[in-house]
Design an enzyme around this catalytic site. Structure first.
Site, PDB file in Angstrom:
ATOM      1  N   LEU A  21      56.896  36.122  61.632  1.00  0.00           N
ATOM      2  CA  LEU A  21      56.121  35.054  61.010  1.00  0.00           C
ATOM      3  C   LEU A  21      55.677  35.542  59.640  1.00  0.00           C
ATOM      4  O   LEU A  21      55.292  36.703  59.478  1.00  0.00           O
ATOM      5  CB  LEU A  21      54.884  34.702  61.851  1.00  0.00           C
ATOM      6  CG  LEU A  21      55.094  33.868  63.110  1.00  0.00           C
ATOM      7  CD1 LEU A  21      53.783  33.779  63.890  1.00  0.00           C
ATOM      8  CD2 LEU A  21      55.599  32.474  62.779  1.00  0.00           C
ATOM      9  N   ASP A  22      55.715  34.663  58.644  1.00  0.00           N
ATOM     10  CA  ASP A  22      55.261  35.022  57.301  1.00  0.00           C
ATOM     11  C   ASP A  22      53.776  35.385  57.335  1.00  0.00           C
ATOM     12  O   ASP A  22      53.033  34.912  58.210  1.00  0.00           O
ATOM     13  CB  ASP A  22      55.457  33.847  56.337  1.00  0.00           C
ATOM     14  CG  ASP A  22      56.927  33.461  56.194  1.00  0.00           C
ATOM     15  OD1 ASP A  22      57.773  34.359  56.279  1.00  0.00           O
ATOM     16  OD2 ASP A  22      57.201  32.264  55.997  1.00  0.00           O
ATOM     17  N   PRO A  23      53.301  36.194  56.377  1.00  0.00           N
ATOM     18  CA  PRO A  23      51.860  36.503  56.331  1.00  0.00           C
ATOM     19  C   PRO A  23      50.986  35.255  56.298  1.00  0.00           C
ATOM     20  O   PRO A  23      49.907  35.237  56.884  1.00  0.00           O
ATOM     21  CB  PRO A  23      51.730  37.315  55.041  1.00  0.00           C
ATOM     22  CG  PRO A  23      53.057  37.997  54.908  1.00  0.00           C
ATOM     23  CD  PRO A  23      54.070  36.981  55.388  1.00  0.00           C
TER      24      PRO A  23
END
Length: 318
Positions: A48-50
């Site tokens: 998951l992206d930050p």
């Protein structure tokens, strides 16, 4: 100066349904829970992206052997698209590229922009992504200022619909297959509208087979560890069997289980259709994964350590 005591890791098996917070990479979140649980071995099932929050299944110990299966599973997200601005990363963490006016859109125009993004589609990945080119992640090349040609690939979008909208914001529900970038969907949605768009918020709701997940935040886990101890923390884990709920099951008697642990093939009468199966012993404990062919022969493909413990002798195939 007092130093933080070094973590003493241990063998631990199970699956944690982590509610990843915003601002951490998936690997940073993984390392935090690995140290909290003191797990020798850990892996997550799809980054998951930050900027993103929500379900990040973390596999400990022997559960890492099925992480690849979960990585390729169907997933669902809720995202907020901000219209009128494109960014180099296709989300709010990126640098602005182009600002355009946002005219008023009726429901029919919104639907016309979403319709081409459903089903089996060809999608161009964001240039800031973990996809590799020449052995190096695209984001690393992009951060150095190199020209990046993001690849296109086929992805499956099962559901894409509006939850609500107001002025320049549209909240969307996305249900998709492995490899789909929600950032790319939002970017292309904005281009279909003619004004551009980027992701402002992104939350993963579920990953098959965890379609109604009880997720734990890092704060919850820390509080459990400090207030109730390690046994209570371990109670937050799901057994490995929970990650294999979508596979047909085959149960073996003790003799068959021993032969399986020796790596032998087994003939199973009435085993059902050919394909990948989850193999269990008579008590219901999962032993591993295998393939049943058209001749009802079971071949072990991925076994857990306890399936091979105590298996000795060669013996004939069943």
């Amino acid at each position: 100066m007092n130093r933080k005591p070094r973590t003493v890791f241990r063998k631990l098996d199970g699956i944690l349904l982590l509610d990843k917070p915003q601002g951490l990479s998936s690997n940073q979140a993984l390392q935090r829970v690995r140290h909290l649980f003191r797990a020798e071995k850990a892996g997550h099932t799809g980054s998951l992206d930050p900027l993103a929050t929500g379900l990040l299944p973390v596999c400990f110990g022997e559960a890492t052997k099925i992480a690849g299966l979960l990585l390729g599973s169907r997933k669902a997200y809720e995202t907020t698209a901000v219209l009128g601005l494109t960014t180099d990363s296709d989300d709010a963490d990126g640098a602005p590229l182009l600002r355009r006016d946002v005219p008023g859109f009726d429901d029919a125009r919104i639907e016309a922009a979403l319709a081409p993004l459903r089903g089996r589609i060809r999608q161009r990945a964001p240039i800031y992504s973990a996809l590799k080119q020449g052995g190096e992640a695209l984001y690393a090349k992009a951060r150095r200022g190199e020209a990046v040609e993001a690849p296109e690939r086929d992805v499956e979008v099962h559901q894409l619909r509006v939850l609500d909208r107001a002025s320049d914001r549209v909240r969307l529900l996305v249900e998709c297959g492995s490899g789909t970038y929600v950032r790319s969907l939002v970017r292309d949605f904005g281009e279909n509208l003619g004004c551009g768009a980027h992701v402002a918020t992104l939350r993963r709701l579920w990953v098959d087979p965890f379609t109604a997940p009880r997720m734990f935040t890092l704060d919850e886990l820390q509080a459990i560890a400090e207030g109730r101890g390690e046994a209570a923390l371990e109670a937050c884990l799901l057994p490995i069997e929970a990650g294999l709920g979508g596979f047909p099951q085959v149960r073996l008697d003790p003799v068959q289980a021993r032969r399986l642990g020796q790596g032998q093939r087994l003939r199973l009468e009435g085993a059902g259709p050919a394909g990948c199966v989850a193999i269990h012993d008579q008590a219901g404990r999962v032993l591993g994964l295998g393939e049943i062919d058209a001749d009802a022969i079971l071949r072990p493909s991925r076994l857990f350590t306890w399936a091979t413990e105590g298996a000795s002798g060669a013996g004939p195939e069943a």
